[in-house]
Design a protein around this motif. Structure first.
Motif, PDB file in Angstrom:
ATOM      1  N   THR A  88      34.543  32.471  36.576  1.00 42.97           N
ATOM      2  CA  THR A  88      33.388  32.675  37.445  1.00 42.97           C
ATOM      3  C   THR A  88      33.430  34.095  38.019  1.00 42.97           C
ATOM      4  OG1 THR A  88      34.538  31.957  39.451  1.00 42.97           O
ATOM      5  CG2 THR A  88      33.433  30.239  38.128  1.00 42.97           C
ATOM      6  N   ASP A  89      32.324  34.508  38.611  1.00 42.88           N
ATOM      7  CA  ASP A  89      32.283  35.828  39.260  1.00 42.88           C
ATOM      8  C   ASP A  89      33.368  35.922  40.328  1.00 42.88           C
ATOM      9  OD1 ASP A  89      30.138  36.383  37.643  1.00 42.88           O
ATOM     10  OD2 ASP A  89      28.668  36.495  39.255  1.00 42.88           O
ATOM     11  N   GLU A  90      33.515  34.856  41.120  1.00 40.26           N
ATOM     12  CA  GLU A  90      34.514  34.875  42.186  1.00 40.26           C
ATOM     13  C   GLU A  90      35.924  35.016  41.608  1.00 40.26           C
ATOM     14  OE1 GLU A  90      36.341  32.018  45.632  1.00 40.26           O
ATOM     15  OE2 GLU A  90      34.168  31.982  45.351  1.00 40.26           O
ATOM     16  N   GLU A  91      36.219  34.308  40.536  1.00 41.80           N
ATOM     17  CA  GLU A  91      37.545  34.409  39.919  1.00 41.80           C
ATOM     18  C   GLU A  91      37.797  35.803  39.353  1.00 41.80           C
ATOM     19  OE1 GLU A  91      38.382  29.858  38.423  1.00 41.80           O
ATOM     20  OE2 GLU A  91      36.957  31.079  37.285  1.00 41.80           O
ATOM     21  N   ILE A  92      36.773  36.403  38.764  1.00 36.76           N
ATOM     22  CA  ILE A  92      36.917  37.755  38.211  1.00 36.76           C
ATOM     23  C   ILE A  92      37.154  38.753  39.340  1.00 36.76           C
ATOM     24  CG2 ILE A  92      35.750  39.613  36.960  1.00 36.76           C
ATOM     25  CD1 ILE A  92      34.288  37.342  35.379  1.00 36.76           C
ATOM     26  N   LEU A  93      36.381  38.653  40.406  1.00 37.54           N
ATOM     27  CA  LEU A  93      36.576  39.556  41.539  1.00 37.54           C
ATOM     28  C   LEU A  93      37.962  39.360  42.157  1.00 37.54           C
ATOM     29  CD1 LEU A  93      33.033  39.351  43.146  1.00 37.54           C
ATOM     30  CD2 LEU A  93      34.098  41.396  42.154  1.00 37.54           C
ATOM     31  N   ARG A  94      38.387  38.119  42.253  1.00 39.86           N
ATOM     32  CA  ARG A  94      39.721  37.826  42.790  1.00 39.86           C
ATOM     33  C   ARG A  94      40.788  38.488  41.910  1.00 39.86           C
ATOM     34  NH1 ARG A  94      41.195  34.564  46.368  1.00 39.86           N
ATOM     35  NH2 ARG A  94      39.295  33.362  46.396  1.00 39.86           N
ATOM     36  N   TYR A  95      40.654  38.368  40.597  1.00 37.29           N
ATOM     37  CA  TYR A  95      41.606  39.001  39.672  1.00 37.29           C
ATOM     38  C   TYR A  95      41.599  40.525  39.852  1.00 37.29           C
ATOM     39  CZ  TYR A  95      43.491  40.961  35.385  1.00 37.29           C
ATOM     40  OH  TYR A  95      44.210  41.725  34.490  1.00 37.29           O
ATOM     41  N   LEU A  96      40.426  41.105  39.894  1.00 37.39           N
ATOM     42  CA  LEU A  96      40.315  42.567  39.976  1.00 37.39           C
ATOM     43  C   LEU A  96      40.877  43.139  41.271  1.00 37.39           C
ATOM     44  CD1 LEU A  96      36.764  43.133  38.482  1.00 37.39           C
ATOM     45  CD2 LEU A  96      38.942  43.924  37.519  1.00 37.39           C
ATOM     46  N   PHE A  97      40.739  42.418  42.379  1.00 36.94           N
ATOM     47  CA  PHE A  97      41.084  42.981  43.685  1.00 36.94           C
ATOM     48  C   PHE A  97      42.373  42.428  44.300  1.00 36.94           C
ATOM     49  CE2 PHE A  97      36.727  44.199  43.102  1.00 36.94           C
ATOM     50  CZ  PHE A  97      36.708  45.485  43.615  1.00 36.94           C
ATOM     51  N   THR A  98      43.113  41.626  43.553  1.00 40.50           N
ATOM     52  CA  THR A  98      44.394  41.122  44.041  1.00 40.50           C
ATOM     53  C   THR A  98      45.511  42.053  43.586  1.00 40.50           C
ATOM     54  OG1 THR A  98      43.635  38.829  44.006  1.00 40.50           O
ATOM     55  CG2 THR A  98      46.017  39.184  43.972  1.00 40.50           C
ATOM     56  N   GLU A  99      46.330  42.484  44.540  1.00 42.40           N
ATOM     57  CA  GLU A  99      47.476  43.348  44.222  1.00 42.40           C
ATOM     58  C   GLU A  99      48.363  42.667  43.183  1.00 42.40           C
ATOM     59  OE1 GLU A  99      48.581  46.430  45.376  1.00 42.40           O
ATOM     60  OE2 GLU A  99      46.747  46.719  46.530  1.00 42.40           O
ATOM     61  N   ASP A 100      48.831  43.460  42.229  1.00 44.42           N
ATOM     62  CA  ASP A 100      49.738  42.969  41.198  1.00 44.42           C
ATOM     63  C   ASP A 100      50.890  43.957  41.107  1.00 44.42           C
ATOM     64  OD1 ASP A 100      51.099  42.321  38.859  1.00 44.42           O
ATOM     65  OD2 ASP A 100      49.274  41.885  37.730  1.00 44.42           O
ATOM     66  N   GLU A 101      52.034  43.563  41.637  1.00 41.59           N
ATOM     67  CA  GLU A 101      53.171  44.486  41.699  1.00 41.59           C
ATOM     68  C   GLU A 101      53.693  44.857  40.322  1.00 41.59           C
ATOM     69  OE1 GLU A 101      56.681  41.331  42.754  1.00 41.59           O
ATOM     70  OE2 GLU A 101      55.330  41.947  44.350  1.00 41.59           O
ATOM     71  N   THR A 102      53.320  44.110  39.281  1.00 42.18           N
ATOM     72  CA  THR A 102      53.768  44.467  37.935  1.00 42.18           C
ATOM     73  C   THR A 102      52.942  45.590  37.325  1.00 42.18           C
ATOM     74  OG1 THR A 102      52.411  42.802  36.812  1.00 42.18           O
ATOM     75  CG2 THR A 102      54.618  42.125  37.538  1.00 42.18           C
TER      76      THR A 102
END
Length: 126
Positions: free
Chosen positions: A86-100
């Protein structure tokens, strides 16, 4: 899908400090008419977050100081949408810090790690 994308932080919190563009501002930034922005949203080449009932485009999707999103942003959005996100899931993926990475995928899309972000998104969409 949520098992792949962390959802412990509300999307509103992730986007709280993000500069957002209205659809008319996005059209101006891209140098197109607003109906073209609607077309890009409908074709999954752009993604919007709804604030107070109105769609807004995160400015971080654009190259800094540029009038384009760059070649990887539309492809990533399409890839994940086609994978059922969903749009919300994509935005969450894009804007969540990923230390890797390190950092956020949205920032990595504008740099040398763009292909890695796409590779991960492709694996998620399978």
């Amino acid at each position: 899908m949520d098992d792949v994308i962390p959802n412990d932080i509300p999307l509103e919190t992730l986007l709280a400090d993000e500069p957002m563009l209205t659809l008319p501002e996005t059209a101006e930034r891209l140098g197109v008419v607003i109906t073209r922005v609607h077309d890009l949203l409908g074709a999954n080449k752009l993604i919007a977050h709804v604030i107070d009932g109105k769609r807004h485009i995160p400015e971080a999707l654009f190259h800094e100081g540029s009038h384009s999103t760059g070649k990887f942003v539309p492809g990533l959005i399409t890839l994940l949408k086609d994978g059922g996100y969903t749009d919300e899931e994509i935005l969450r993926y894009l804007f969540t810090e990923d230390e890797t990475l390190p950092g956020r995928p949205v920032d990595a899309l504008h740099g040398q790690l763009a292909r890695e972000v796409l590779r991960r998104a492709q694996a998620m969409a399978l």
